[in-house]
Design an enzyme around this catalytic site. Structure first.
Site, mmCIF file in Angstrom:
data_model
loop_
_atom_site.group_PDB
_atom_site.id
_atom_site.type_symbol
_atom_site.label_atom_id
_atom_site.label_comp_id
_atom_site.label_asym_id
_atom_site.label_seq_id
_atom_site.Cartn_x
_atom_site.Cartn_y
_atom_site.Cartn_z
ATOM 1 N NE ARG A 1 -4.298 -1.265 -0.011
ATOM 2 C CZ ARG A 1 -4.454 -2.247 -0.888
ATOM 3 N NH1 ARG A 1 -3.496 -2.542 -1.731
ATOM 4 N NH2 ARG A 1 -5.576 -2.932 -0.955
ATOM 5 C CG ASP B 1 1.459 -2.571 -8.526
ATOM 6 O OD1 ASP B 1 1.301 -2.084 -9.664
ATOM 7 O OD2 ASP B 1 0.663 -3.384 -8.018
ATOM 8 C CD GLU C 1 -2.550 3.233 -5.154
ATOM 9 O OE1 GLU C 1 -1.374 2.954 -4.902
ATOM 10 O OE2 GLU C 1 -3.422 2.378 -5.352
ATOM 11 C CG HIS D 1 -3.053 -0.874 -6.795
ATOM 12 N ND1 HIS D 1 -3.190 -0.191 -5.619
ATOM 13 C CD2 HIS D 1 -3.227 -2.173 -6.477
ATOM 14 C CE1 HIS D 1 -3.444 -1.033 -4.633
ATOM 15 N NE2 HIS D 1 -3.472 -2.256 -5.134
HETATM 16 P P1 NAD Z 1 -1.399 -10.729 5.068
HETATM 17 O O1 NAD Z 1 -2.235 -10.166 6.154
HETATM 18 O O2 NAD Z 1 -1.519 -12.189 4.762
HETATM 19 O O3 NAD Z 1 0.153 -10.439 5.368
HETATM 20 C C1 NAD Z 1 0.611 -9.225 5.881
HETATM 21 C C2 NAD Z 1 1.775 -9.543 6.807
HETATM 22 O O4 NAD Z 1 2.365 -8.297 7.213
HETATM 23 C C3 NAD Z 1 1.347 -10.281 8.076
HETATM 24 O O5 NAD Z 1 2.120 -11.460 8.235
HETATM 25 C C4 NAD Z 1 1.610 -9.260 9.201
HETATM 26 O O6 NAD Z 1 1.994 -9.869 10.405
HETATM 27 C C5 NAD Z 1 2.721 -8.430 8.583
HETATM 28 N N1 NAD Z 1 2.857 -7.098 9.173
HETATM 29 C C6 NAD Z 1 1.873 -6.209 9.437
HETATM 30 N N2 NAD Z 1 2.398 -5.080 9.950
HETATM 31 C C7 NAD Z 1 3.742 -5.270 10.031
HETATM 32 C C8 NAD Z 1 4.826 -4.471 10.470
HETATM 33 N N3 NAD Z 1 4.643 -3.241 10.943
HETATM 34 N N4 NAD Z 1 6.071 -4.992 10.397
HETATM 35 C C9 NAD Z 1 6.274 -6.246 9.920
HETATM 36 N N5 NAD Z 1 5.286 -7.051 9.478
HETATM 37 C C10 NAD Z 1 4.034 -6.563 9.542
HETATM 38 O O7 NAD Z 1 -1.701 -9.822 3.788
HETATM 39 P P2 NAD Z 1 -1.518 -10.238 2.252
HETATM 40 O O8 NAD Z 1 -2.795 -10.829 1.753
HETATM 41 O O9 NAD Z 1 -0.250 -10.975 2.100
HETATM 42 O O10 NAD Z 1 -1.403 -8.773 1.596
HETATM 43 C C11 NAD Z 1 -0.244 -7.999 1.840
HETATM 44 C C12 NAD Z 1 -0.368 -6.622 1.206
HETATM 45 O O11 NAD Z 1 -0.559 -6.715 -0.194
HETATM 46 C C13 NAD Z 1 -1.537 -5.775 1.707
HETATM 47 O O12 NAD Z 1 -1.042 -4.456 1.953
HETATM 48 C C14 NAD Z 1 -2.464 -5.675 0.545
HETATM 49 O O13 NAD Z 1 -3.168 -4.476 0.585
HETATM 50 C C15 NAD Z 1 -1.474 -5.713 -0.604
HETATM 51 N N6 NAD Z 1 -2.086 -6.091 -1.887
HETATM 52 C C16 NAD Z 1 -1.666 -5.446 -3.020
HETATM 53 C C17 NAD Z 1 -2.199 -5.788 -4.244
HETATM 54 C C18 NAD Z 1 -1.748 -5.138 -5.531
HETATM 55 O O14 NAD Z 1 -2.467 -5.208 -6.528
HETATM 56 N N7 NAD Z 1 -0.573 -4.521 -5.554
HETATM 57 C C19 NAD Z 1 -3.187 -6.791 -4.324
HETATM 58 C C20 NAD Z 1 -3.555 -7.454 -3.154
HETATM 59 C C21 NAD Z 1 -3.016 -7.092 -1.933
#
Ligand code: NAD
Length: 330
Positions: free
Chosen positions: A236, A260, A265, A297
């Site tokens: 994000r 991305d 954005e 994105h």
């Molecule tokens: P998830 O919840 O499975 O994993 C996130 C991980 O981050 C967790 O293991 C959590 O413990 C860790 N975390 C949270 N805060 C933290 C911190 N301060 N320090 C260290 N670790 C921390 O989520 P996911 O499904 O793997 O998604 C991850 C990210 O990808 C999200 O931000 C989501 O919005 C983004 N995303 C982007 C797109 C895209 O098109 N670019 C698409 C889907 C998701």
């Protein structure tokens, strides 16, 4: 049973039609976002599915009106449900669902792709070749098996990134506030963000956006990175302080970035601003930098992810309308 889907793009239609035919359910679509002024379209429908970047808006009475109109659920075919006032929706009696894991591979493969582009200097070669300069000098690549890839946030997506990079022969390290034992064969956890930033040749961010991850990469964090390291953000935008990133790139504190997602954005991505002067000075500066790759994105935007978003969301609506429970209730 009749379901209405909002904000439907052309590329979703075939998956929607296939699901509707298979499940013998009428699914109608529109291109509109779901707001109090477009919500009257749900009259006569049993279920609703949304997908949007902007907040639904309205106050608690809006959710009560949806229930009065006969709705029992509100399903978003996205992972994030920050567009919905969850307490108000729940208090009104709606079951809100999301699609938390439509395809971790979609975003993970994006991070791997961007890493490959950065370490092979492809953006810089593209720029040279476009000016008829076919020289190699200064742009020798590093092979993936010679690199340490640092993953911040090894959850669903970050864990998949770890498996892919491990398979390619990189040394993979990770920092996460929660440790997943099942990932230990493919990565080594480090104890702090700072330790990861000091060691990694490629830093890739996969945290969810929360109070601890906002501005996780600020000026101090960037100063810890190696000067020949790259950073990738497909999580994000607010996870990186963009002004600090621009300054670090200008000062040569890091070698390049692939973004991305970026702060601000929403005003630009998935819209055509051709011919306009961009109003966001930081994004405009990033676009001018030859060692920065900006994508709008698109990490999620793959065949399987889009199909899963459609199918999982519609399956949940049917489950709820049939009185069942879904594991995706928020
Ligand atoms: P998830 O919840 O499975 O994993 C996130 C991980 O981050 C967790 O293991 C959590 O413990 C860790 N975390 C949270 N805060 C933290 C911190 N301060 N320090 C260290 N670790 C921390 O989520 P996911 O499904 O793997 O998604 C991850 C990210 O990808 C999200 O931000 C989501 O919005 C983004 N995303 C982007 C797109 C895209 O098109 N670019 C698409 C889907 C998701």
């Amino acid at each position: 049973m009749k379901i209405l889907m909002y904000s439907v793009r052309d590329d979703e239609e075939s998956a929607i039609k296939a699901w509707a035919t298979k499940n013998k359910v009428q699914v109608d679509t529109n291109e509109l976002e779901f707001h109090p002024d477009t919500a009257q379209l749900v009259n006569g429908y049993d279920g609703v599915v949304i997908q949007q970047r902007s907040a639904i808006g309205g106050d608690a009475t809006f959710y009560q009106q949806l229930v009065a109109a006969g709705l029992t659920q509100l399903t978003s075919r996205t992972a994030g449900v920050d567009t919905i006032d969850l307490p108000a929706a729940k208090a009104a009696g709606l079951t809100v669902t999301n699609v938390p894991a439509y395809s971790p591979n979609s975003v993970a493969e994006m991070a791997v792709t961007q890493t490959m582009r950065l370490i092979r200097n492809l953006e810089l070669f593209d720029s040279r070749v476009s000016q008829q300069n076919f020289q190699w000098a200064g742009l020798q690549a590093r092979e993936i098996r010679s690199l340490t890839v640092g993953i911040i946030g090894a959850g669903r997506i970050g864990g998949t990134v770890a498996k892919l990079f491990h398979g390619l022969g990189a040394k993979v390290i990770a920092y996460d506030v929660v440790r997943h034992a099942d990932l230990e064969p493919v990565l080594t956890y480090v104890d702090s963000k700072e330790a990861l930033l000091r060691q990694a040749d490629v830093v890739t961010l996969h945290v969810d956006l929360n109070a601890t991850s906002e501005a996780l990469i600020d000026a101090a964090a960037l100063k810890l990175m190696k000067s020949d390291a790259f950073i990738i953000n497909a999580s994000r935008g607010p996870v990186i302080v963009t002004a600090a990133l621009v300054a670090a790139l200008k000062a040569g504190e890091i070698a390049g970035a692939a973004l991305d997602t970026v702060e601000g954005e929403a005003a630009l991505f998935n819209q055509n601003h051709q011919g306009e002067v961009l109003q966001d000075p930081l994004i405009a500066q990033l676009m001018q930098m030859p060692n920065v790759i900006l994508t709008p994105h698109i990490g999620f935007y793959t065949n399987l992810a889009v199909q899963n978003m459609v199918e999982i969301s519609l399956n949940d609506v049917v489950t709820i309308l049939n009185g069942g429970q879904t594991e995706h209730a928020c």
